[in-house]
Scaffold this active site. Structure first.
Site, PDB file in Angstrom:
ATOM      1  N   GLU A  46       0.837  -1.205   0.000  1.00 39.60           N
ATOM      2  CA  GLU A  46       0.000   0.000   0.000  1.00 39.60           C
ATOM      3  C   GLU A  46       0.870   1.252   0.000  1.00 39.60           C
ATOM      4  OE1 GLU A  46      -3.979  -1.368   2.397  1.00 39.60           O
ATOM      5  OE2 GLU A  46      -2.121  -1.221   3.519  1.00 39.60           O
ATOM      6  N   ASP A  48       3.958   1.480  -1.176  1.00 40.40           N
ATOM      7  CA  ASP A  48       4.583   1.593  -2.502  1.00 40.40           C
ATOM      8  C   ASP A  48       3.629   2.187  -3.527  1.00 40.40           C
ATOM      9  OD1 ASP A  48       7.011   0.577  -1.676  1.00 40.40           O
ATOM     10  OD2 ASP A  48       6.511  -1.487  -2.201  1.00 40.40           O
ATOM     11  N   GLU A 123      21.899  -8.715  -5.487  1.00 38.49           N
ATOM     12  CA  GLU A 123      21.841  -9.145  -4.094  1.00 38.49           C
ATOM     13  C   GLU A 123      20.389  -9.242  -3.652  1.00 38.49           C
ATOM     14  OE1 GLU A 123      25.842  -6.702  -2.659  1.00 38.49           O
ATOM     15  OE2 GLU A 123      23.858  -5.840  -2.382  1.00 38.49           O
ATOM     16  N   LYS A 125      17.326  -8.449  -1.381  1.00 35.34           N
ATOM     17  CA  LYS A 125      16.961  -7.269  -0.593  1.00 35.34           C
ATOM     18  C   LYS A 125      16.402  -7.744   0.745  1.00 35.34           C
ATOM     19  CE  LYS A 125      14.395  -2.931  -0.827  1.00 35.34           C
ATOM     20  NZ  LYS A 125      13.635  -3.112   0.416  1.00 35.34           N
ATOM     21  N   GLU A 185      22.352  -4.720   6.903  1.00 39.75           N
ATOM     22  CA  GLU A 185      20.981  -4.886   7.370  1.00 39.75           C
ATOM     23  C   GLU A 185      20.997  -5.835   8.568  1.00 39.75           C
ATOM     24  OE1 GLU A 185      17.307  -3.210   5.824  1.00 39.75           O
ATOM     25  OE2 GLU A 185      19.343  -3.175   5.005  1.00 39.75           O
ATOM     26  N   CYS A 467     -11.192 -27.329  25.158  1.00 45.48           N
ATOM     27  CA  CYS A 467     -12.321 -28.241  25.313  1.00 45.48           C
ATOM     28  C   CYS A 467     -11.749 -29.511  25.929  1.00 45.48           C
ATOM     29  CB  CYS A 467     -12.961 -28.554  23.959  1.00 45.48           C
ATOM     30  SG  CYS A 467     -14.156 -29.909  24.009  1.00 45.48           S
ATOM     31  N   CYS A 472     -14.655 -35.278  21.884  1.00 48.16           N
ATOM     32  CA  CYS A 472     -15.179 -34.189  21.044  1.00 48.16           C
ATOM     33  C   CYS A 472     -14.965 -34.562  19.580  1.00 48.16           C
ATOM     34  CB  CYS A 472     -14.451 -32.896  21.379  1.00 48.16           C
ATOM     35  SG  CYS A 472     -14.816 -31.531  20.248  1.00 48.16           S
TER      36      CYS A 472
END
Length: 715
Positions: A46, A48, A123, A125, A185, A467, A472
């Site tokens: 959104e 971008d 590379e 990202k 990074e 439960c 069950c």
């Protein structure tokens, strides 16, 4: 080139300016919340899209591209809680492309002014937190975040807690510049991120939305001791300022940046280590040589087609790396050519980021329903307006538990962000509060199990509701499917669909009835679509399952908190089912690796008459109730960490893992400098390449078998 995803740009300047005035504060706020608060208000996709619309407006109406426009800014203002650090060379952003055509157009523009054809470096990202490390005479002087590109936040002590970050560079003095800024990074390894989130959910704490936010939050802890508890990692991918000799400037001097040579200055033609920095590839080689971590998934090529092949491959295999990626960065390799191309105020002209399709999207939350699982745990899940994420249509997404629903403030009727990464179950990240309708409804856990009507309970200290009815219907269905799974008894043909069919047709009523199916062969043959071969395969798989050892059966019994590793510990310690079933909580908790929570869960399971009856019924039908023979296990791999990649002829992935762990070794899924060996089968992934780059021993299947016997790595 026109962008089909964008609205038409208004020809009227006043209308364009009005739209620009709408977008600018939205994008400025989004960047601040992304970079500083680690709380983005929208998905990357959104953002971008709005960013591209702003660029289109400025391209059509150049007077809108002022110095105060978000397009002229890098990053976001720094947080005053951390000391500011002025980068010696600015940390610029990258421009983005989203198609093969736009990538090719950028390559042509980059190559146009150059005398010689460029070589390209490709590379991955990394979706992490940008960091700049300044080394003076080989010693880390400062670590700082990107900030606004000129001034970042000093986080040196926090960064020094990372195992990947060397305090002192290694190598000869002649190979170490007087000063160098290396850029990279900081990221959260995916396996560690998923494990941490699972622990947080189990403890009733809010899960982190994604690895990038988790890494940012961990890095910006005021107390470095808190950062040290988070298994962050680092990849280096770029260089800022560089001084090869002489007295290095003080990186904390506010005027230092004005006197620092450009990293592509002519002075690089001589001096210590200069040859290593003639190209970006040479710089990466130097980083690896002096102890700075460099990602193995990198390509250097002269061939433009290979550039796209690299992009296309990693877009398809984006979930193979041990870290999260959201694109591919393509760079000109030659540093002199980079100097010739230069930069704009915010981005270099010699690099571009190809953005992969998003793994997050927004959609409408129609309802919240719950599912009762094999251990009785009741899990809420979101029913959403169908939305495509990473090529898959998402209709349901997990919400973990009631605490998570309220912590995220997710309400029925909200527009929500949905995330899908690899094989991880899609989950709701959170609501888009700006789009919340007035009639959005808060959700609460119902009082009764929707499958059987039993009152739900939430044990003290637990985040989940349960439960407690062992009969069950939905619990039995989930249990039966798990019972035949690879981590349990590994019964070929007994998957979810078969389990449901057997229950619906009344051929089984509980787990033990599986071992009586050989008496109902004719009934199986009468099932629609079932042939003699499929029936015989199922019955043969069940017969083999009878010989599975105790730890496999324990996993198949769906005892809360009990996974394969703990099951092996219990099986080895007690030897047979009878001894375990009568063991006290104290006896089990005394075993190294088994705490009181697990011990209480196991004891509670065997305290229920219905469960003991089930185990006795299995024993009467021929199920093995003892552990592996002691002779088949040893500690020959004690201290070794083994990664298996590709397909082995003699082992399934689970069998290979079991073989390693039963001999005291550790079976891991990611390759690092601490990996002892990587076992490579057919069609291995990128882990084999990474092992070669890190000089980790690589074994074929025959060498793996020999290692299991001897515990000695081949030389």
């Amino acid at each position: 080139m026109s962008d089909p995803d964008l609205p038409d740009v208004p020809r009227d300047r006043a209308a364009a300016r009005a739209r620009h005035d709408q977008l600018a504060p939205v994008l400025r706020d989004a960047r601040y919340r992304y970079y500083v608060l680690s709380d983005p208000p929208m998905t990357d996709a959104e953002f971008d899209l709005l960013w591209r619309e702003l660029l289109a407006l400025e391209e059509a109406h150049p007077t809108l591209a002022t110095s105060t426009s978000p397009t002229a800014e890098v990053g976001a203002p720094v947080d005053s809680a951390f000391p500011p650090h002025r980068h010696l060379e600015p940390m610029l952003s990258l421009d983005n492309v989203f198609s093969r055509e736009d990538l090719a157009a950028w390559r042509e523009r980059a190559a146009g002014p150059l005398d010689d054809d460029p070589r390209w470096v490709c590379e991955l990202k990394i979706d992490g937190v940008a960091i700049s490390l300044t080394y003076v005479d080989g010693v880390l002087a400062t670590a700082a975040t990107r900030g606004d590109g000129v001034t970042g936040e000093t986080v040196t002590q926090q960064v020094l807690t990372l195992d990947d970050v060397p305090y002192r560079l290694v190598g000869d003095d002649a190979d170490i510049p007087s000063l160098v800024e290396v850029r990279g990074e900081i990221y959260y390894p995916l396996e560690a991120f998923e494990a941490m989130n699972a622990e947080r959910v189990e403890a009733g704490e809010a899960a982190f939305a994604n690895p990038r936010n988790a890494a940012s939050g961990a890095l910006r802890q005021k107390d470095p001791a808190v950062t040290a508890t988070r298994p962050l990692s680092l990849w280096i991918h770029g260089m800022g300022a560089l001084q090869l000799g002489g007295t290095a400037p003080d990186p904390e001097d506010p005027d230092a940046g004005e006197a620092t040579p450009d990293p592509t200055d002519e002075a690089l033609g001589s001096g210590p280590g200069a040859a290593a920095f003639a190209t970006h590839a040479g710089f990466l080689d130097w980083c690896a040589r002096v102890g700075l971590p460099v990602a193995a998934e990198t390509l250097v090529t002269d061939d433009a087609d290979e550039v796209w092949d690299f992009v296309d491959h990693w877009t398809t295999h984006r979930h193979e790396p041990t870290y999260e990626i959201d694109g591919v960065v393509v760079k000109v390799d030659d540093l002199a050519q980079r100097r010739q191309l230069g930069s704009t105020s915010r981005a270099p002209r010699w690099a571009i980021a190809y953005k992969m399709p998003p793994i997050e999207a927004t959609t409408l939350l129609r309802d919240i329903e719950i599912n009762t699982g094999r251990t009785g745990r009741v899990t809420p899940f979101a029913v959403v307006e169908p939305v495509t994420v990473s090529g898959v249509t998402i209709t349901y997404a997990t919400l973990h538990n009631e605490i998570q629903v309220h912590a995220k403030d997710v309400r029925i009727g909200d527009t929500v962000s949905v995330r899908r990464a690899g094989d991880v179950i899609p989950e709701v990240v959170g609501p888009v509060l700006s789009e919340r309708p007035d009639d959005a409804r808060t959700w609460h856990m119902p009082a009764e199990c929707p499958s059987c009507g039993t009152p739900l309970v939430r044990p003290e200290g637990e985040a989940h509701h349960f439960c407690e009815n062992v009969d069950c219907p939905n619990r039995i269905l989930e249990s039966l499917s798990h019972f035949g799974g690879r981590k349990a008894l590994d019964i070929e043909g007994l998957g979810y669909k078969t389990a449901k069919l057997l229950l619906d047709e009344g051929l089984v009523a509980d787990l033990a009835d599986v071992f009586a199916l050989d008496r109902r062969r004719e009934d199986l043959l009468a099932l629609e679509g079932w042939k003699e071969k499929s029936v015989d395969n199922l019955l043969a798989g069940i017969d083999r399952a009878r010989a599975q050892p105790l730890d496999r059966l324990l996993v198949g019994l769906n005892i809360r908190h009990l996974g394969p590793t703990v099951a092996k510990l219990l099986a080895r310690s007690f030897g047979d089912m009878s001894a375990l079933a009568t063991a006290s909580v104290e006896d089990m908790a005394a075993i190294d690796g088994i705490g009181p929570v697990i011990a209480e869960a196991v004891a509670s399971f065997f305290a229920i008459d219905r469960n003991r009856e089930l185990v006795d019924k299995m024993r009467d039908l021929g199920m093995r109730m003892t552990a592996e023979e002691e002779a088949t296990t040893s500690d020959v791999l004690d201290g070794l960490s083994i990664v298996v990649t590709g397909t082995l002829e003699g082992f399934s992935r689970t069998e290979a893992k079991d073989a390693i762990e039963s001999r005291g070794g550790k079976a891991t899924s990611s390759v690092s400098g601490r990996t002892s060996a990587v076992v490579v089968g057919d069609s291995p992934g990128s882990k084999a390449d990474k092992a070669r780059d890190l000089d980790v021993p690589i074994l074929d299947e025959a060498q793996f078998v020999e290692l299991l016997d001897s515990g000695t790595l081949p030389t």
